[in-house]
Design a protein around this motif. Structure first.
Motif, PDB file in Angstrom:
ATOM      1  N   GLU A 175    -111.897  -2.761 -51.844  1.00 56.23           N
ATOM      2  CA  GLU A 175    -111.900  -3.719 -50.732  1.00 56.23           C
ATOM      3  C   GLU A 175    -112.529  -5.043 -51.143  1.00 56.23           C
ATOM      4  OE1 GLU A 175    -113.619  -2.017 -47.247  1.00 56.23           O
ATOM      5  OE2 GLU A 175    -112.224  -0.321 -47.191  1.00 56.23           O
TER       6      GLU A 175
ATOM      7  N   ASN B 233    -104.848 -10.034 -51.934  1.00 52.13           N
ATOM      8  CA  ASN B 233    -104.336  -9.644 -50.616  1.00 52.13           C
ATOM      9  C   ASN B 233    -102.912 -10.138 -50.396  1.00 52.13           C
ATOM     10  OD1 ASN B 233    -107.540 -10.272 -49.191  1.00 52.13           O
ATOM     11  ND2 ASN B 233    -106.612  -8.285 -49.508  1.00 52.13           N
TER      12      ASN B 233
ATOM     13  N   ARG C 258    -113.240   3.028 -52.968  1.00 54.38           N
ATOM     14  CA  ARG C 258    -112.613   2.279 -51.884  1.00 54.38           C
ATOM     15  C   ARG C 258    -113.372   0.994 -51.580  1.00 54.38           C
ATOM     16  NH1 ARG C 258    -112.131   6.324 -48.896  1.00 54.38           N
ATOM     17  NH2 ARG C 258    -113.831   5.959 -47.432  1.00 54.38           N
TER      18      ARG C 258
ATOM     19  N   VAL D  17    -106.032   1.203 -49.231  1.00 54.78           N
ATOM     20  CA  VAL D  17    -106.343  -0.213 -49.409  1.00 54.78           C
ATOM     21  C   VAL D  17    -105.057  -0.905 -49.827  1.00 54.78           C
ATOM     22  CG1 VAL D  17    -107.737  -1.939 -50.613  1.00 54.78           C
ATOM     23  CG2 VAL D  17    -108.711   0.324 -50.111  1.00 54.78           C
TER      24      VAL D  17
ATOM     25  N   ARG E 295    -101.673   0.092 -42.292  1.00 55.18           N
ATOM     26  CA  ARG E 295    -102.205   1.299 -42.926  1.00 55.18           C
ATOM     27  C   ARG E 295    -101.859   2.555 -42.132  1.00 55.18           C
ATOM     28  NH1 ARG E 295    -107.669   1.167 -43.049  1.00 55.18           N
ATOM     29  NH2 ARG E 295    -107.899  -0.842 -41.979  1.00 55.18           N
TER      30      ARG E 295
ATOM     31  N   ARG F  92    -110.261  -6.161 -44.776  1.00 49.95           N
ATOM     32  CA  ARG F  92    -110.287  -6.206 -46.243  1.00 49.95           C
ATOM     33  C   ARG F  92    -109.434  -5.118 -46.874  1.00 49.95           C
ATOM     34  NH1 ARG F  92    -116.297  -6.591 -48.483  1.00 49.95           N
ATOM     35  NH2 ARG F  92    -116.475  -4.717 -47.194  1.00 49.95           N
ATOM     36  N   ALA F  93    -109.238  -4.003 -46.184  1.00 53.21           N
ATOM     37  CA  ALA F  93    -108.413  -2.921 -46.696  1.00 53.21           C
ATOM     38  C   ALA F  93    -106.934  -3.115 -46.355  1.00 53.21           C
ATOM     39  CB  ALA F  93    -108.883  -1.587 -46.131  1.00 53.21           C
TER      40      ALA F  93
END
Length: 386
Positions: A255, A262, A251, A85, A64, A57-58
């Motif tokens: 998320e 997304n 955060r 995120v 990342r 989800r992040a």
């Protein structure tokens, strides 16, 4: 019906083969670097099954990790992948912060002038209200103007938001100024939002990230930084941004809401591999800065030769023309009239200062990160009609 200059320009755009077409210097896109990007984006690449699945989800962990390494170099302070995120652009990141920090009607103080997209991001769906911090004698950011806006606001204020480097001014903030604003923010118990989307596009001087304020000025859980690939990498159409926050509640909200914003798994994989090539990334940004500096120099030389005043810039893809002396009267109506005349007579699109909440009429943002021939033609047309 609302007049849409972009629709008009789309029907008759300037090109070498159409020298009388409309020139768009109102859109902030870095169109100087695609030749550097093209080999990376079009080269054959390996796609794994995981690259086609739903991601965390992040955002994908592998992206990342690369983002954290990249942002650590950009900000000159350590970034943890767990604090990031990944979202479908910087705009959704700003919107999520408005949802997370504000009830509808609550205020966010934003020093003017500022990018008009901030209004939409904070207000359109989240319902937060912008409280402009108006500068006093110039367009420079001061802690006093921020404090005055907080104290005099007619609604509860939850945060201060900076666009740093500034859009539309194309200027960076030094550490003394950022520290003073951070101290005001902390004294009033507010959050600080920093849109640092032009952090890698500083072509003169140094970029100072707001992350330097953490611990000494601001609690770590009250600073939220936004960055994206649109400007520094010339990838506006990819629609990928990142929210960086050490606040676990923020955060978690990001998320959850991020499920509606997304980027595709494939896009994340492409950008992961781009950042993973650290030698290429460093060379790309270095060359991009050189090209921006060259474009800025050529633009200002042409403006100087034409006798058109402007504010000096050090970052971003634009500068601010100062056409106050060409207005028949110092009003925003006169500013709009001149913008319309420039568009119809010079066939040139410039964004007027009112769109950026500039307190004084007569400023216009000129985006120079595009075809040099288009910029020189535009300045010649503008000079002939002022």
């Amino acid at each position: 019906m609302t007049f849409d200059p972009y629709a008009v320009m789309a029907g008759d755009p300037w090109s070498a083969g159409n020298p009388d077409g409309y020139i768009d210097l109102g859109t902030a896109e870095n169109r100087l670097v695609f030749d550097l990007l093209e080999p990376k984006l079009t080269a054959p690449r390996r796609v794994t099954a995981e690259d086609t699945w739903y991601q965390d989800r992040a955002g994908s962990l592998s992206l990342r990790v690369e983002l954290a390494r990249f942002l650590t170099g950009l900000q000159k302070s350590e970034v943890d992948p767990a604090d990031l995120v990944v979202l479908a652009g910087a705009g959704p990141a700003l919107e999520i912060l408005a949802f997370a920090l504000c009830d509808p009607g609550d205020g966010i103080v934003v020093p003017a002038p500022y990018f008009a997209g901030v209004d939409f991001a904070f207000s359109a769906r989240a319902g937060a209200e912008i409280v402009p911090a108006w500068p006093e004698l110039s367009l420079e950011l001061t802690a006093d103007s921020v404090e005055r806006a907080i104290v005099e606001a007619d609604r509860p204020v939850r945060a201060v938001a900076l666009v740093s480097p500034n859009n539309p001014l194309g200027q960076t903030y030094d550490e003394t100024t950022l520290r003073a604003v951070g101290e005001v923010t902390a004294r009033h118990g507010l959050h600080l939002i920093a849109d640092e989307i032009y952090a890698g596009s500083v072509y003169s001087g140094d970029f100072v990230s707001t992350t330097r304020l953490v611990s000494s000025v601001l609690p770590a859980d009250r600073l939220h930084v936004v960055w994206g690939f649109a400007k520094d990498f010339g990838l506006s159409g990819f629609r990928v941004g990142v929210l960086q926050t050490r606040n676990p509640e923020i955060r978690a909200i990001a998320e959850r809401l991020g499920r509606l914003a997304n980027p595709s798994s494939d896009t994340q994989a492409v950008l992961r591999d781009l950042l993973a090539d650290t030698e290429w990334t460093e060379a790309f940004l270095a060359e991009s800065r050189i090209r921006l500096a060259t474009a800025y120099r050529r633009t200002t030389e042409a403006l100087d030769a034409a006798g058109i005043p402007y504010l000096p810039a050090t970052a971003g893809l634009f500068l601010y023309l100062d056409l106050r002396g060409f207005l028949p009267e110092p009003t925003f109506e006169a500013e709009r009239t001149l913008a319309t005349r420039i568009f119809t007579e010079a066939r040139l699109h410039l964004a007027p200062g009112a769109a950026f909440h500039t307190p004084l009429p007569g400023y216009y943002r000129l985006c120079f990160a595009t075809d040099p021939a288009a910029v020189s033609t535009a300045i010649a047309r503008l000079s002939a009609r002022l």
